[in-house]
Write a protein that holds these residues in place. Structure first.
Motif, PDB file in Angstrom:
ATOM      1  N   ALA A  93       0.841  -1.197   0.000  1.00  0.00           N
ATOM      2  CA  ALA A  93       0.000   0.000   0.000  1.00  0.00           C
ATOM      3  C   ALA A  93       0.877   1.249   0.000  1.00  0.00           C
ATOM      4  N   GLN A  94       0.382   2.303  -0.621  1.00  0.00           N
ATOM      5  CA  GLN A  94       1.138   3.551  -0.751  1.00  0.00           C
ATOM      6  C   GLN A  94       0.915   4.414   0.492  1.00  0.00           C
ATOM      7  N   LEU A  95       1.578   4.049   1.578  1.00  0.00           N
ATOM      8  CA  LEU A  95       1.363   4.723   2.853  1.00  0.00           C
ATOM      9  C   LEU A  95       2.343   5.862   3.103  1.00  0.00           C
ATOM     10  N   ASP A  96       3.359   5.996   2.263  1.00  0.00           N
ATOM     11  CA  ASP A  96       4.357   7.047   2.439  1.00  0.00           C
ATOM     12  C   ASP A  96       3.951   8.270   1.623  1.00  0.00           C
ATOM     13  N   PRO A  97       3.520   9.361   2.267  1.00  0.00           N
ATOM     14  CA  PRO A  97       3.062  10.530   1.501  1.00  0.00           C
ATOM     15  C   PRO A  97       4.180  11.200   0.714  1.00  0.00           C
ATOM     16  N   LEU A  98       5.434  10.956   1.094  1.00  0.00           N
ATOM     17  CA  LEU A  98       6.561  11.567   0.388  1.00  0.00           C
ATOM     18  C   LEU A  98       7.068  10.695  -0.752  1.00  0.00           C
ATOM     19  N   GLY A  99       6.582   9.466  -0.829  1.00  0.00           N
ATOM     20  CA  GLY A  99       7.000   8.581  -1.905  1.00  0.00           C
ATOM     21  C   GLY A  99       8.440   8.125  -1.810  1.00  0.00           C
ATOM     22  N   LEU A 100       8.992   8.081  -0.602  1.00  0.00           N
ATOM     23  CA  LEU A 100      10.393   7.691  -0.428  1.00  0.00           C
ATOM     24  C   LEU A 100      10.563   6.174  -0.365  1.00  0.00           C
ATOM     25  N   ASP A 101       9.523   5.468   0.060  1.00  0.00           N
ATOM     26  CA  ASP A 101       9.608   4.011   0.155  1.00  0.00           C
ATOM     27  C   ASP A 101       9.420   3.385  -1.224  1.00  0.00           C
ATOM     28  N   VAL A 102      10.360   2.528  -1.599  1.00  0.00           N
ATOM     29  CA  VAL A 102      10.264   1.800  -2.863  1.00  0.00           C
ATOM     30  C   VAL A 102       9.723   0.408  -2.553  1.00  0.00           C
ATOM     31  N   LEU A 103       8.511   0.130  -3.001  1.00  0.00           N
ATOM     32  CA  LEU A 103       7.845  -1.124  -2.675  1.00  0.00           C
ATOM     33  C   LEU A 103       7.846  -2.060  -3.873  1.00  0.00           C
ATOM     34  N   ASP A 104       7.898  -3.344  -3.587  1.00  0.00           N
ATOM     35  CA  ASP A 104       7.805  -4.342  -4.650  1.00  0.00           C
ATOM     36  C   ASP A 104       6.411  -4.301  -5.268  1.00  0.00           C
ATOM     37  N   ASP A 105       6.364  -4.460  -6.584  1.00  0.00           N
ATOM     38  CA  ASP A 105       5.078  -4.452  -7.272  1.00  0.00           C
ATOM     39  C   ASP A 105       4.506  -5.866  -7.308  1.00  0.00           C
ATOM     40  N   LEU A 106       3.258  -5.958  -7.707  1.00  0.00           N
ATOM     41  CA  LEU A 106       2.592  -7.249  -7.820  1.00  0.00           C
ATOM     42  C   LEU A 106       3.232  -8.060  -8.943  1.00  0.00           C
ATOM     43  N   ASP A 107       3.693  -9.261  -8.634  1.00  0.00           N
ATOM     44  CA  ASP A 107       4.375 -10.119  -9.603  1.00  0.00           C
ATOM     45  C   ASP A 107       3.372 -11.113 -10.182  1.00  0.00           C
ATOM     46  N   LEU A 108       2.938 -10.859 -11.416  1.00  0.00           N
ATOM     47  CA  LEU A 108       1.956 -11.741 -12.046  1.00  0.00           C
ATOM     48  C   LEU A 108       2.513 -13.136 -12.282  1.00  0.00           C
ATOM     49  N   GLY A 109       3.835 -13.233 -12.453  1.00  0.00           N
ATOM     50  CA  GLY A 109       4.445 -14.526 -12.719  1.00  0.00           C
ATOM     51  C   GLY A 109       4.258 -15.525 -11.594  1.00  0.00           C
ATOM     52  N   LEU A 110       4.083 -15.033 -10.379  1.00  0.00           N
ATOM     53  CA  LEU A 110       3.874 -15.934  -9.247  1.00  0.00           C
ATOM     54  C   LEU A 110       2.568 -16.711  -9.373  1.00  0.00           C
ATOM     55  N   TYR A 111       1.646 -16.196 -10.181  1.00  0.00           N
ATOM     56  CA  TYR A 111       0.337 -16.826 -10.325  1.00  0.00           C
ATOM     57  C   TYR A 111       0.138 -17.411 -11.727  1.00  0.00           C
ATOM     58  N   GLY A 112       1.232 -17.481 -12.480  1.00  0.00           N
ATOM     59  CA  GLY A 112       1.160 -18.083 -13.802  1.00  0.00           C
ATOM     60  C   GLY A 112       0.656 -17.163 -14.890  1.00  0.00           C
ATOM     61  N   PHE A 113       0.639 -15.845 -14.643  1.00  0.00           N
ATOM     62  CA  PHE A 113       0.178 -14.889 -15.641  1.00  0.00           C
ATOM     63  C   PHE A 113       1.359 -14.106 -16.214  1.00  0.00           C
ATOM     64  N   THR A 114       1.150 -13.549 -17.403  1.00  0.00           N
ATOM     65  CA  THR A 114       2.122 -12.666 -18.042  1.00  0.00           C
ATOM     66  C   THR A 114       1.414 -11.391 -18.466  1.00  0.00           C
ATOM     67  N   GLU A 115       2.183 -10.443 -18.992  1.00  0.00           N
ATOM     68  CA  GLU A 115       1.595  -9.194 -19.471  1.00  0.00           C
ATOM     69  C   GLU A 115       0.577  -9.452 -20.580  1.00  0.00           C
ATOM     70  N   ALA A 116       0.793 -10.516 -21.341  1.00  0.00           N
ATOM     71  CA  ALA A 116      -0.123 -10.831 -22.438  1.00  0.00           C
ATOM     72  C   ALA A 116      -1.503 -11.255 -21.942  1.00  0.00           C
ATOM     73  N   ASP A 117      -1.599 -11.631 -20.672  1.00  0.00           N
ATOM     74  CA  ASP A 117      -2.882 -12.083 -20.120  1.00  0.00           C
ATOM     75  C   ASP A 117      -3.739 -10.935 -19.590  1.00  0.00           C
ATOM     76  N   LEU A 118      -3.225  -9.715 -19.608  1.00  0.00           N
ATOM     77  CA  LEU A 118      -3.956  -8.609 -18.996  1.00  0.00           C
ATOM     78  C   LEU A 118      -5.295  -8.339 -19.678  1.00  0.00           C
ATOM     79  N   GLU A 119      -5.376  -8.573 -20.989  1.00  0.00           N
ATOM     80  CA  GLU A 119      -6.637  -8.352 -21.702  1.00  0.00           C
ATOM     81  C   GLU A 119      -7.477  -9.624 -21.785  1.00  0.00           C
ATOM     82  N   ARG A 120      -7.026 -10.668 -21.152  1.00  0.00           N
ATOM     83  CA  ARG A 120      -7.771 -11.926 -21.142  1.00  0.00           C
ATOM     84  C   ARG A 120      -8.996 -11.791 -20.246  1.00  0.00           C
ATOM     85  N   GLU A 121     -10.130 -12.289 -20.720  1.00  0.00           N
ATOM     86  CA  GLU A 121     -11.372 -12.167 -19.969  1.00  0.00           C
ATOM     87  C   GLU A 121     -11.606 -13.401 -19.108  1.00  0.00           C
TER      88      GLU A 121
END
Length: 233
Positions: free
Chosen positions: A18-46
């Motif tokens: 969660a973006q709890l740092d109002p100054l934006g100084l904390d660099v947080l890991d993003d959601l890794d789709l690969g952990l769930y077997g998805f890729t960028e190509a699956d984003l438009e998959r219904e």
């Protein structure tokens, strides 16, 4: 199943990014789709969500077919924004569903500037009291509220809502870790009285027989005090 794991993981752990740092100084890991077997190509998959109609939250809405991009966007909006939620540890299904219904809304709940300032003031008051107690009594067991300062703002909002519903009297029971802060910042117990109770030292009481004084103290009784008040709403 992969999508279900993704949704459940964000519901349980989304507060970690969660973006709890109002100054934006904390660099947080993003959601890794690969952990769930998805890729960028699956984003438009219904995906068909009709089988989830019995669940609560925005995934049980009127649109049975939603793209992965939309699902992730809704999850980010609900769990990875400026507010983090932890509720999946609650054992009662009805209780967790009640919370999820209010977290996974179609649109984020708006908070105007005045409401944000009220919450900010509550957070500052609770945080400053904990800082003072830690500085003034660094070696005393105090069961601080550190990390849970939002409880003060939450209880104040609870009282306001209860008054709106016509409730006139409330009794709350707290653990040691929040009692001093709640008494001071919510129930408005005078700070001087709280500090006097904290500084009570060992004192002699009359012994038996040889009249030798026996020294006794309050132990943790200063953490077992209570307070009552009338609050304007």
């Amino acid at each position: 199943m992969q999508l279900l794991l993704l949704v459940r993981d964000v519901q349980a752990n989304g507060h970690m990014i969660a973006q709890l740092d109002p100054l934006g100084l904390d660099v947080l890991d993003d959601l890794d789709l690969g952990l769930y077997g998805f890729t960028e190509a699956d984003l438009e998959r219904e995906f068909y969500l009709g089988v989830w109609r019995t669940t609560s939250g925005f995934l049980s809405g009127s649109r049975p077919v939603v793209t992965l991009r939309e699902i992730i966007g809704k999850l980010r909006q609900a769990y990875c924004g400026a507010v983090g939620y932890e509720y999946t540890h609650i054992t009662g299904r009805d209780k967790s569903d009640w919370l999820r219904d209010r977290i996974e809304t179609a649109e984020p709940v708006p908070y105007d500037k005045d409401r944000r300032l009220v919450v900010l003031e509550s957070l500052i008051r609770s945080s400053r009291l904990e800082t003072f107690l830690a500085t003034e009594w660094p070696t005393t067991k105090r069961y601080g509220l550190d990390g849970g300062e939002t409880l003060v703002a939450g209880i104040e909002a609870l009282f306001d809502r209860a008054a709106d519903l016509g409730i006139e009297n409330m009794i709350i029971v707290t653990s040691h870790s929040v009692r001093l802060n709640v008494m001071a910042n919510v129930l408005q117990k005078p700070m001087c009285q709280i500090f006097i109770e904290r500084t009570v030292r060992l004192r002699p009481v009359q012994g038996d027989g040889d009249h030798t004084p026996i020294y006794t103290g309050t132990g943790e009784l200063h953490l077992q005090q209570g307070a009552s008040c009338d609050l304007p709403t």
